[in-house]
Each structure stands twice: as structure tokens, then as C-alpha cells.
Scaffold this active site. Structure first.
Site, short mmCIF file in Angstrom:
data_model
loop_
_atom_site.label_atom_id
_atom_site.label_comp_id
_atom_site.label_asym_id
_atom_site.label_seq_id
_atom_site.Cartn_x
_atom_site.Cartn_y
_atom_site.Cartn_z
N GLU A 158 9.99 0.86 10.41
CA GLU A 158 10.98 1.94 10.27
C GLU A 158 10.23 3.25 10.49
O GLU A 158 9.45 3.66 9.65
CB GLU A 158 11.61 1.92 8.88
CG GLU A 158 12.31 0.62 8.52
CD GLU A 158 13.50 0.33 9.41
OE1 GLU A 158 14.07 1.27 9.99
OE2 GLU A 158 13.83 -0.86 9.56
N LYS A 189 0.85 -1.19 0.00
CA LYS A 189 0.00 0.00 0.00
C LYS A 189 0.89 1.24 0.00
O LYS A 189 1.54 1.55 0.99
CB LYS A 189 -0.88 0.04 1.25
CG LYS A 189 -1.92 1.15 1.15
CD LYS A 189 -2.48 1.55 2.50
CE LYS A 189 -1.76 2.72 3.10
NZ LYS A 189 -1.91 3.97 2.36
P1 NAP Z 1 2.30 7.99 8.16
O1 NAP Z 1 1.25 8.99 8.36
O2 NAP Z 1 2.67 7.11 9.29
O3 NAP Z 1 1.85 7.11 6.92
C1 NAP Z 1 2.64 6.08 6.41
C2 NAP Z 1 1.76 5.09 5.70
O4 NAP Z 1 0.91 4.44 6.65
C3 NAP Z 1 0.84 5.70 4.68
O5 NAP Z 1 0.75 4.83 3.58
C4 NAP Z 1 -0.46 5.82 5.43
O6 NAP Z 1 -1.58 5.88 4.60
C5 NAP Z 1 -0.45 4.54 6.24
N1 NAP Z 1 -1.32 4.53 7.42
C6 NAP Z 1 -1.79 5.57 8.14
N2 NAP Z 1 -2.52 5.14 9.19
C7 NAP Z 1 -2.51 3.78 9.14
C8 NAP Z 1 -3.05 2.75 9.96
N3 NAP Z 1 -3.77 3.03 11.06
N4 NAP Z 1 -2.82 1.47 9.62
C9 NAP Z 1 -2.09 1.15 8.55
N5 NAP Z 1 -1.54 2.09 7.72
C10 NAP Z 1 -1.74 3.39 8.01
O7 NAP Z 1 3.65 8.65 7.66
P2 NAP Z 1 3.79 9.75 6.53
O8 NAP Z 1 3.30 11.02 7.11
O9 NAP Z 1 3.23 9.29 5.26
O10 NAP Z 1 5.38 9.74 6.34
C11 NAP Z 1 6.25 10.45 7.15
C12 NAP Z 1 6.78 9.59 8.29
O11 NAP Z 1 7.50 8.46 7.80
C13 NAP Z 1 7.77 10.32 9.15
O12 NAP Z 1 7.50 10.07 10.51
C14 NAP Z 1 9.10 9.72 8.76
O13 NAP Z 1 10.11 9.81 9.72
C15 NAP Z 1 8.73 8.33 8.49
N6 NAP Z 1 9.77 7.69 7.68
C16 NAP Z 1 10.59 6.77 8.27
C17 NAP Z 1 11.61 6.18 7.55
C18 NAP Z 1 12.51 5.16 8.17
O14 NAP Z 1 13.09 4.39 7.43
N7 NAP Z 1 12.66 5.12 9.46
C19 NAP Z 1 11.77 6.51 6.21
C20 NAP Z 1 10.93 7.46 5.64
C21 NAP Z 1 9.93 8.02 6.40
P3 NAP Z 1 -2.67 7.06 4.80
O15 NAP Z 1 -1.93 8.34 4.70
O16 NAP Z 1 -3.65 6.83 3.72
O17 NAP Z 1 -3.28 6.93 6.13
#
Ligand code: NAP
Ligand code: MG
Length: 500
Positions: free
Chosen positions: A272, A197
Site C-alpha cells: 500500500e 516493524k
Molecule cells: P517509508 O519511508 O516508505 O517507510 C515506511 C516503512 O518502511 C518504515 O517503517 C521504514 O522504516 C521502512 N523502510 C524504509 N526503507 C526500507 C527498506 N529498504 N526495506 C524495508 N523497510 C524499509 O514511508 P514513511 O515516510 O514512513 O510513510 C509515508 C508514506 O507512506 C507515504 O508515501 C504514504 O503515502 C504512505 N502510506 C500509504 C498508505 C496506503 O495505504 N497506501 C497508508 C499510509 C501511508 P525506516 O524509516 O526506519 O527506514
């Protein structure tokens, strides 16, 4: 046309032809249309340029069923070297479509073309090749056994590394295809199949990639893509009883929910999550190099990197000079539309992200940080934020504690090594940290003392496919990349042979 707005006339023919339509799901090797779709909007204007499918429970079931069929069928019957060859072929195809894929990624996310070409395409091809090689190198153990209660005969023991099953992968928008490939490549090398996804903002590169996987000879059903505009699709995937492992990159908050749900069903997880990574400049650092690296540690990808160097700690003797140099770089960056070949920084992914970043800047100022540069957004509909430096940051400020995920640097001075180690470790996150020094003893001491998954010495955010990458503390569980990621997608079967 304003330099702040994308000119779609700059796109190559392939991307142009691909973008402007409603994109279905990718299930069992076929494009599957849905009743509902949602708009994909250009971050530089907010204008719709394509639509993506809204998957519902039936489509998630169909995607998981396709992955299960392939897991026990076409993918399982291919010998390891054949899996390897297909992954290598996919790497070649990815490179052959570099322009198309990087343009698709740039239009969806607002990221610069050199970044999407270099990371989402070039680096991904490298990851596919490295991981493809593991398909033929998964080994077990052999042993002559004792089993005291079976006193006669000869006993031999073997272990096999078998695929853990169907993987549900959920990825963010900040390096959309790059992170998707971090999930897909080790899973496929281990013999797993996947339902992925993408983030709602950036589904198109993964969908295009899935077509290339078919072209590379990866059987239908091995890689399925489900899209949607809200958290329901991810939630359904995590909850699905036929998903054996959830491989997630995203925020700590969502990671925590996934861990709780997965625990109830004893699913494997790899998470991650977020970061607030420190860049530490010691008094013996090479100042020009450290300052330039500190600037790009936060401004690269507009600050939307999980291991962005978002906290800068500089020895008091160099503090003024390093800040001046970082500010000079910040002020030299012109915001512009990411499709322009000379763009140095584009917009954030959307308005919501821009508002979030600006709120953190406001909070930082209210809490007493000093604005040195930036802190504002151009008066334009694009999701732009100027590169920002706040000095004299204190540990209790929300802008120091939380991940902002934008081009905002929080800087502070320190006196002694032990002080900066305490500052660096005073975080719920533990993803990465860089140290700038020429003192070898100090390198050893500080590498040991930093509570993070990755330590970088005289470099920041250097991720190699041969080294595991993963967070400590609230930054996650498990590792992407390296042998560790492949083994994480396997489960062990022990087998005993009795020869009378
Ligand atoms: P996010 O809000 O956590 O969303 C990530 C993914 O999870 C999206 O596809 C989102 O889809 C989905 N999602 C949201 N709620 C969910 C739930 N309850 N169950 C299952 N899936 C769900 O993160 P983001 O705002 O897109 O990305 C930024 C974050 O990613 C930052 O915190 C960043 O640090 C982190 N990140 C970490 C790494 C690493 O390797 N450590 C690398 C890159 C980014 P929807 O938006 O449709 O809900
Ligand atoms: Mg989100």
C-alpha cells in the site's frame, strides 16, 4: 508554556508510566533488551521522551524463529473459533485502553488525540472484530473428479485455505497503530503469525498492543515486534528466507525495493504505497459541503494521509468560491500542541518532514503556482507547517506530481468533464479520487473512467473494513481490509481422495 509545546502533565497515569524508559523488542511474548537504543523525540520540541531498541540480525532471526514456532505450534492447534474469540477479546482490551494508547500515539507522532483515539484505537477494534469473524469462515471447494488416467474407483477433490506462513509487516508513522492492525488482523484471522516493524518514530503503540494481545490469550510468538532507527531492520525482514509474505505500507520508493527483493524469493507481497488523490468539484456540486470536505481531505491528520485529497480540481464557474471557502477554513485553524484538548492541527512527525513539505511549497511557487494562504512555518522548534493552498497548479509542477505528505493543497480550475478526468488520471499514482456532483449519469461515467483503487462520490477518504482498499499504478499491489486481505494471507492446498 507555549501552546505549541506538549505539556506531558496532561497525560494520564498509564501513558506517563509507560513512556519514560528504554523499550525493548517484543519476541516470543517477552520483552528483549538490546545493546543499542535510539531516542524518540517529541515533534513539538524535538526533546527526547523515551528510547526504543535497535534490533540487529540476531534479533530479527529470533523474532522470525518465534513466529515460525507459533505458526506450526500454538497458533495452528487452536481451532478457528478460538482464534476468533481471542481477536474479539483483543478488540475489547484495545477499547479499554483507549486513553493510554491514543496518548502514546499522539506523543510519538504529533497527531491529534481525537484522531489517534478514533482511528488507531476505535477503528482498529472494529477491524479486529470484523477480521476475527473470518477465522471461522475460510472455505474451500469440493468436487467429484474425473482424472481420466485413473479409470477405476471414485475420486473426490477438496481445497483448503491454509495460512501462507510467517508474515513480515512494515508500516509507516502516519497512522501507526491503525495500519499495523490492518496488517495484523487479517494475518492472524488466516492463521498466519507475524513479525511487525513499526516506523522508527512510532514504535510504542505497537509494543503496547503486543502486550495486550498476550492478555487476550494470543499465544507468545504469534505477534512479534522489532524496532530500529534505520532501514536495516526492514531490509533484514524482507530478505529473511523464513518470511513468506511481506505486507507493507509506506512510500512508493521503498515499496519498489521490497517488490524487487521479494520477487527473487517468490514471496507474496501486499504493498500500500503513496498517493496524490484528486478531489473533483463539478459545476452541479453542493458547494458548501464540497468545499468543507475538500479542506479536511487535505488538512486532516496534517495532510499525512496516503489518500489525502492533495489535488483539488474545481469547475471554473465555482473555482473562486470554493477556493475562498477552503482558505477560510485553513485560516481558521490554529496550530497547537496535540495534547491540548482543543487542538485543531498539530505538528508534522519531525523536522525532516517539515523541511520536505516547505521545499515542495517553494518549488511550487518557483514553478508558477499562486500562494493563496499559508506556505510558512511558525518561528518555533516544533515541526509545524501552516495549512497551505496553492492555486493555478499545472500538471508538470513537482508539487502536483509528487506526494508531499503535508497540509499543502494544489488547486486548479477546469472547463469540461473530459478535461478533469484527463487531469485526474495524469498521475503515476492511483490510490483514491472523490467526485462532488448530483448527476447520476456523471457518477457512473466518472467512476468508470477514474484510474484509482477507490472512488468516493460526495465524500472523501471513506474507508470501510468491508471494502477492499488498495492502489492502482504506483500506489501499490494488493489490498488491505475486507475478505480480500484475509484471502491474500492464505495459500490453496488441493487434495484428492481415491476410494477403490
Ligand atoms: P517509508 O519511508 O516508505 O517507510 C515506511 C516503512 O518502511 C518504515 O517503517 C521504514 O522504516 C521502512 N523502510 C524504509 N526503507 C526500507 C527498506 N529498504 N526495506 C524495508 N523497510 C524499509 O514511508 P514513511 O515516510 O514512513 O510513510 C509515508 C508514506 O507512506 C507515504 O508515501 C504514504 O503515502 C504512505 N502510506 C500509504 C498508505 C496506503 O495505504 N497506501 C497508508 C499510509 C501511508 P525506516 O524509516 O526506519 O527506514
Ligand atoms: Mg521514511
Amino acid at each position: 508554556m507555549s501552546r505549541l509545546e506538549n505539556d506531558f502533565g496532561l497525560l494520564g497515569e498509564e501513558a506517563k508510566a509507560y513512556l519514560d524508559r528504554v523499550h525493548g523488542l517484543h519476541i516470543g511474548g517477552r520483552e528483549v533488551a538490546t545493546r543499542d537504543s535510539y531516542a524518540l523525540c517529541d515533534p513539538t520540541t524535538g526533546r527526547e521522551f523515551a528510547r526504543a531498541a535497535e534490533a540487529g540480525p540476531d534479533e530479527i532471526d529470533a523474532a522470525v524463529a518465534a513466529a515460525r514456532t507459533a505458526l506450526n505450534g500454538d497458533w495452528a492447534t487452536l481451532r478457528p473459533y478460538e482464534r476468533e474469540r481471542r481477536l474479539l477479546r483483543l478488540a475489547d482490551l484495545l477499547e479499554a485502553h483507549e486513553r493510554e494508547l491514543s496518548e502514546i500515539e499522539t506523543v510519538c507522532s504529533g497527531r491529534l488525540l481525537p484522531n489517534t483515539a478514533g482511528v488507531d484505537v476505535g477503528y482498529s477494534a472494529h477491524v479486529l472484530r470484523y477480521m476475527g469473524g473470518w477465522a471461522t469462515k475460510l472455505e474451500g471447494q469440493t468436487a467429484r473428479l474425473s482424472v481420466p488416467y485413473i479409470p477405476t474407483g471414485d475420486l473426490q477433490g477438496f481445497t483448503f485455505r491454509e495460512p501462507v506462513g510467517v508474515v513480515g509487516a512494515i508500516v509507516p508513522w502516519n497512522v501507526a497503530l491503525g495500519i499495523a492492525v490492518w496488517k495484523i488482523a487479517p494475518a492472524l484471522a488466516a492463521g498466519c503469525t507475524i513479525v511487525l516493524k513499526p516506523a522508527p518514530q512510532t514504535p510504542l503503540s505497537a509494543l503496547r498492543f503486543a502486550r495486550l494481545a498476550l492478555e487476550a490469550g494470543i499465544p507468545p510468538g504469534v505477534l512479534n515486534i522489532v524496532t530500529g532507527s534505520g532501514p536495516e531492520v526492514g531490509e533484514l525482514l524482507v530478505r529473511h528466507p523464513d518470511i513468506a509474505m511481506v505486507s507493507f505500507t509506506g512510500s512508493t520508493e521503498v515499496g519498489r525495493k521490497i517488490a524487487a527483493e521479494a520477487a527473487g524469493q517468490f514471496k507474496r507481497i501486499s504493498l500500500e504505497l503513496g498517493g496524490k488523490s484528486p478531489v473533483i468539484v463539478m459545476e452541479d456540486a453542493e458547494v458548501a459541503a464540497a468545499s468543507e470536505a475538500a479542506a479536511w481531505a487535505i488538512f486532516a491528520n496534517h495532510g499525512q494521509n496516503c489518500c489525502a485529497g492533495s489535488r483539488l480540481y474545481v469547475h471554473r464557474s465555482l473555482y473562486g468560491e470554493v477556493i475562498d471557502r477552503v482558505v477560510a477554513i485553513a485560516e481558521s485553524i490554529e496550530l497547537s500542541a496535540p495534547l491540548l484538548p482543543d487542538a485543531a492541527m498539530g505538528p508534522l512527525v519531525n523536522q525532516a518532514q517539515r523541511q520536505r513539505v516547505l521545499r515542495y511549497v517553494e518549488a511550487g511557487l518557483a514553478e508558477g503556482a499562486r500562494l493563496v494562504t499559508g506556505g510558512t512555518a511558525p518561528d518555533h522548534v516544533g515541526a509545524y507547517v501552516r495549512p497551505t493552498v496553492l492555486a493555478d497548479a499545472e500538471p508538470q509542477m513537482s508539487s502536483v506530481k509528487d506526494e508531499i505528505f503535508g497540509p499543502v493543497l494544489m488547486a486548479a480550475a477546469f472547463e469540461r468533464e473530459e478535461d478533469v478526468l484527463a487531469l485526474a488520471n495524469d498521475s503515476r499514482f492511483g490510490l483514491g479520487a472523490s467526485v462532488w456532483t448530483r448527476d447520476v449519469d456523471r457518477v457512473h461515467r466518472m467512476t468508470r473512467a477514474l484510474e484509482v483503487g477507490s472512488v468516493w462520490i460526495n465524500v472523501h477518504n471513506a474507508l470501510d473494513v468491508a471494502l477492499p482498499f488498495g492502489g492502482w499504478k504506483d500506489s501499490g499491489v494488493g489490498n488491505d481490509l475486507s475478505e480480500a486481505a484475509v484471502l491474500a494471507h492464505t495459500r490453496i492446498k488441493a487434495s484428492v481422495h481415491h476410494h477403490a
